[in-house]
Scaffold this active site. Structure first.
Site, PDB file in Angstrom:
ATOM      1  N   GLU A 164       0.928  -1.271   0.088  1.00  0.00           N
ATOM      2  CA  GLU A 164      -0.035  -0.166  -0.195  1.00  0.00           C
ATOM      3  C   GLU A 164       0.936   1.124  -0.287  1.00  0.00           C
ATOM      4  O   GLU A 164       1.866   1.330   0.540  1.00  0.00           O
ATOM      5  CB  GLU A 164      -1.041   0.060   1.326  1.00  0.00           C
ATOM      6  CG  GLU A 164      -2.061  -1.075   1.258  1.00  0.00           C
ATOM      7  CD  GLU A 164      -2.852  -1.258   2.381  1.00  0.00           C
ATOM      8  OE1 GLU A 164      -2.300  -0.760   3.745  1.00  0.00           O
ATOM      9  OE2 GLU A 164      -3.848  -1.659   2.372  1.00  0.00           O
TER      10      GLU A 164
ATOM     11  N   ASP B 191      -4.386  -8.092   6.435  1.00  0.00           N
ATOM     12  CA  ASP B 191      -5.434  -8.918   5.937  1.00  0.00           C
ATOM     13  C   ASP B 191      -5.171 -10.516   5.725  1.00  0.00           C
ATOM     14  O   ASP B 191      -5.717 -11.286   5.991  1.00  0.00           O
ATOM     15  CB  ASP B 191      -5.989  -8.564   4.536  1.00  0.00           C
ATOM     16  CG  ASP B 191      -6.996  -7.245   4.416  1.00  0.00           C
ATOM     17  OD1 ASP B 191      -8.186  -7.565   5.012  1.00  0.00           O
ATOM     18  OD2 ASP B 191      -6.293  -6.280   4.366  1.00  0.00           O
TER      19      ASP B 191
END
Length: 402
Positions: A155, A171
């Site tokens: 990210e 996640d």
């Protein structure tokens, strides 16, 4: 910054809110000097040291910060907005970039995005467009079309104040990789790299943890290890008991019914303190004047792991900072041993028998000890993040599966 909201989302529509990396994005704005220094795009070198022969596919997906539009960027950094989706999700345009072979590297351009760099081995990822935006992989769902694909993502945010780039395990833990950047003086900083043997070390440790944690590991029919789900996803998938953190939560609730939890959420503002006491099913926080500023109901395990629901953390200056501190304390199991939070010394983390063993085990296998094992792992700067206000180059390196 790690997400101020839960990153476990199925739509990319809120990505600007959920993938902003680094607390610097909460400042009022960049100085003119910094603004002039950051070009419209910067190079990202994508290196494949995986040792695998699979074709790699790379994706650069996110929100164009100048317009707020969602879309994807090609290898040259050119933005392409997503077309309109449907109430029944429709196939998205193919945004894949052919990645380098093992031992090779390539360079693409990063635009001013808040987004994700996905990569997959052997097969392209399946993306669809709903009315709310891009549908992301949700591999806790056994019917997700990406369930049997080996993939991962990084990210980043690139804006006028610089680059924030992180690896993430919020996640799942999957294909190993590291991120890095080059500073103006030519030095390179990296993070996210596992120790030698750390990939197998993590999965073996998780399989050896009693209490359902082994069931977080997902494999393909041929036995290939694909990933370990984060514990919140494990609860959602029925792999991990929904009450797995309840004993610790109950003990915290009991302790602070008769004593005070003090939260000092801003390191640069040590005079700003909030005091929490439990009354019934509510923990009330008061300011220095004794006024109740926010209250939390007793959280459940999923709220703790996801830092959401009963531990929601809005992007404000009171509830959000208190909540992220509580989230870190619950996941690291420091709330019983230290009534002054946040506890930022890793020496005391994960010492209770009831803790986030997933986060504990991934931190233990990182070369620098840093990871994003849960959404607010940046409390105390334990996150796998690199940042510079004048970045010259970014890096994503696919590492060996050893």
């Amino acid at each position: 910054m790690p997400s101020r909201h839960r990153r476990r989302l199925t739509l990319l529509a809120p990505l600007a809110a959920t993938a902003l990396i680094g607390t610097a994005l909460t400042v009022a704005g960049p100085s003119p000097t910094v603004q002039a220094a950051v070009p419209a795009t910067i190079p990202l070198t994508f290196k494949n040291n995986s040792g695998r022969a699979d074709q790699v596919y790379v994706y650069n997906l996110g929100t164009e910060l100048s317009t707020g539009r969602q879309g994807w960027a090609d290898a040259n950094g050119t933005f392409h907005p997503w077309p309109v989706g449907g109430s029944v999700p429709v196939p998205a345009p193919d945004a894949s970039i052919a990645g380098p072979a093992n031992g090779q590297s390539m360079t693409i351009r990063l635009p001013k995005f808040s987004g994700r760099i996905y990569f997959s081995y052997g097969r392209k990822l399946v993306f669809k467009l709903a009315t709310g935006g891009l549908v992301q992989p949700a591999v806790q769902n056994p019917s997700d079309p990406n369930r049997d694909i080996l993939f991962n993502w990084s990210e980043y945010t690139l804006n006028d104040s610089g680059l924030w780039l992180n690896s993430t395990q919020v996640d799942m833990v999957s294909a190993p990789y590291a991120v890095g950047l080059k500073r103006p003086d030519g030095s390179v900083v990296t993070t996210g790299r596992l120790k030698p043997g750390g990939y197998h070390g993590f999965f073996n440790a998780l399989r050896g943890q009693p209490g359902g944690w082994a069931r977080l590991v997902q494999t393909r029919a041929d036995g290939t290890v694909l990933r370990a789900l984060a514990p919140g996803h494990g609860i959602e998938a029925g792999a991990l008991p929904a009450n797995v953190m309840n004993d610790y939560i109950d003990r915290v609730w009991t302790k602070y019914a008769t004593s005070t939890l003090t939260v000092t959420p801003f390191a640069h503002q040590p005079s700003v303190k909030y005091h929490g006491r439990v009354s019934g099913n509510v923990m009330n926080f008061t300011n220095s004047a004794g006024t109740v500023v926010t209250s939390f109901q007793k959280p459940d395990s999923d709220s703790v792991f996801g830092c959401y629901k009963l531990l929601d953390a809005p992007n404000d200056q009171v509830r959000g900072p208190i909540s992220r501190t509580l989230c870190a304390g619950y996941n690291r199991s420091t709330l019983l041993t230290n009534p002054q939070q946040p506890d930022t010394s890793s020496a005391g983390f994960y010492q209770d028998t009831v803790t986030n063993h997933y986060a504990r085990k991934i931190h233990a296998q990182m070369a620098d000890g840093k990871a994003y094992g849960f959404a607010f792992d940046d409390v105390g700067a334990h996150e796998s993040l690199v940042h510079d206000g004048d970045p010259r180059q970014a890096y994503v390196t696919l590492d060996p599966f050893d």
